[in-house]
Design a protein around this motif. Structure first.
Motif, PDB file in Angstrom:
ATOM      1  N   PRO A  48     198.547  99.019  44.358  1.00  0.00           N
ATOM      2  CA  PRO A  48     197.162  99.441  45.268  1.00  0.00           C
ATOM      3  C   PRO A  48     197.024  98.441  46.283  1.00  0.00           C
ATOM      4  O   PRO A  48     197.274  97.314  46.326  1.00  0.00           O
ATOM      5  N   THR A  49     196.461  99.174  47.343  1.00  0.00           N
ATOM      6  CA  THR A  49     196.139  98.253  48.522  1.00  0.00           C
ATOM      7  C   THR A  49     194.552  98.307  48.869  1.00  0.00           C
ATOM      8  O   THR A  49     194.039  99.155  48.056  1.00  0.00           O
ATOM      9  N   LEU A  50     194.376  97.368  49.295  1.00  0.00           N
ATOM     10  CA  LEU A  50     192.755  96.932  49.326  1.00  0.00           C
ATOM     11  C   LEU A  50     192.068  98.125  50.132  1.00  0.00           C
ATOM     12  O   LEU A  50     190.954  98.460  49.902  1.00  0.00           O
ATOM     13  N   PRO A  51     192.794  98.747  51.106  1.00  0.00           N
ATOM     14  CA  PRO A  51     192.003  99.971  51.798  1.00  0.00           C
ATOM     15  C   PRO A  51     191.872 101.036  50.919  1.00  0.00           C
ATOM     16  O   PRO A  51     190.927 101.873  51.127  1.00  0.00           O
ATOM     17  N   SER A  52     192.487 100.921  49.911  1.00  0.00           N
ATOM     18  CA  SER A  52     192.313 102.205  48.822  1.00  0.00           C
ATOM     19  C   SER A  52     191.095 102.141  48.068  1.00  0.00           C
ATOM     20  O   SER A  52     190.682 102.984  47.503  1.00  0.00           O
ATOM     21  N   ILE A  53     190.405 100.853  47.996  1.00  0.00           N
ATOM     22  CA  ILE A  53     189.452 100.502  47.012  1.00  0.00           C
ATOM     23  C   ILE A  53     188.121 101.549  47.552  1.00  0.00           C
ATOM     24  O   ILE A  53     187.499 102.180  46.792  1.00  0.00           O
ATOM     25  N   ALA A  54     187.780 101.608  48.794  1.00  0.00           N
ATOM     26  CA  ALA A  54     186.614 102.645  49.448  1.00  0.00           C
ATOM     27  C   ALA A  54     186.897 103.848  48.951  1.00  0.00           C
ATOM     28  O   ALA A  54     186.099 104.625  48.462  1.00  0.00           O
TER      29      ALA A  54
END
Length: 188
Positions: free
Chosen positions: A4-10
């Motif tokens: 997973p990527t950090l931008p996917s958190i939101a």
């Protein structure tokens, strides 16, 4: 393997209907830190990133199964029909047929604590004419939970061949959860 990527958190958080404050509380970090991570202005430690993604995975799993933080109070039937020990067994049968229910808690007196239960099984093949509920009831009391008990706990209890779970508050029956209630409030 895809990480997973950090931008996917939101995106994942919003899909779950959670606020930054909700996610932050579950992960034991500050809301402003979650906001900075989502905007790309902060880089979390490996441990915090793992915590964020594991929390999102847990929330997504609950959401998929329709258990997203639901509690007994969210699905319980509030109108609980009961019978007393002194009621006639035929009256219990009549209530069950008229209300289309398969079980009733048995109480000693109106609004009293449960003393046992009467189910379709209790009445099947038994001569009930002239008998009281006390004479034909099952001695087993339905398991009890509070209104704030997690739905996953209630489901575990119902899987143990229980007919129903009573929801109790301050010594009084405030609701009942049956297998039917769970099935009609959760996703397949």
């Amino acid at each position: 393997m895809e990480f997973p990527t950090l931008p996917s958190i939101a995106k994942r958080r919003k899909a779950l209907g959670k606020t930054q404050a909700d996610l932050a509380k579950l992960c034991d970090v500050g809301q402003s830190f979650v906001a900075k991570i989502e905007r790309g202005e902060a880089m979390p430690s490996y441990a915090i990133a793992v915590r964020l993604f594991e929390t999102l995975e847990m929330l997504e799993a609950r959401h998929i199964h329709g258990l997203s933080e639901m509690q007994a109070k969210d699905i319980m039937t509030r109108k609980v029909f009961t019978v007393t020990l002194k009621d006639k067994a035929e009256y219990a049968r009549k209530v069950m047929l008229e209300k289309n229910i398969s079980q009733l808690p048995v109480v000693d007196k109106e609004n009293g604590p449960p003393e046992g239960s009467i189910t379709e099984k209790s009445l099947l093949g038994k001569e009930t004419a002239g008998k009281t509920v006390r004479e034909v009831m099952d001695r087993d009391v339905f398991p009890t939970v509070t209104p704030h008990t997690r739905l996953s706990v209630v489901i575990s209890i119902l899987k143990e061949q229980e007919q129903a779970v009573l929801v109790m508050e301050r010594g009084k029956i405030v609701g009942i959860v049956t297998k039917h209630d769970v099935l009609s409030h959760t996703k397949p």
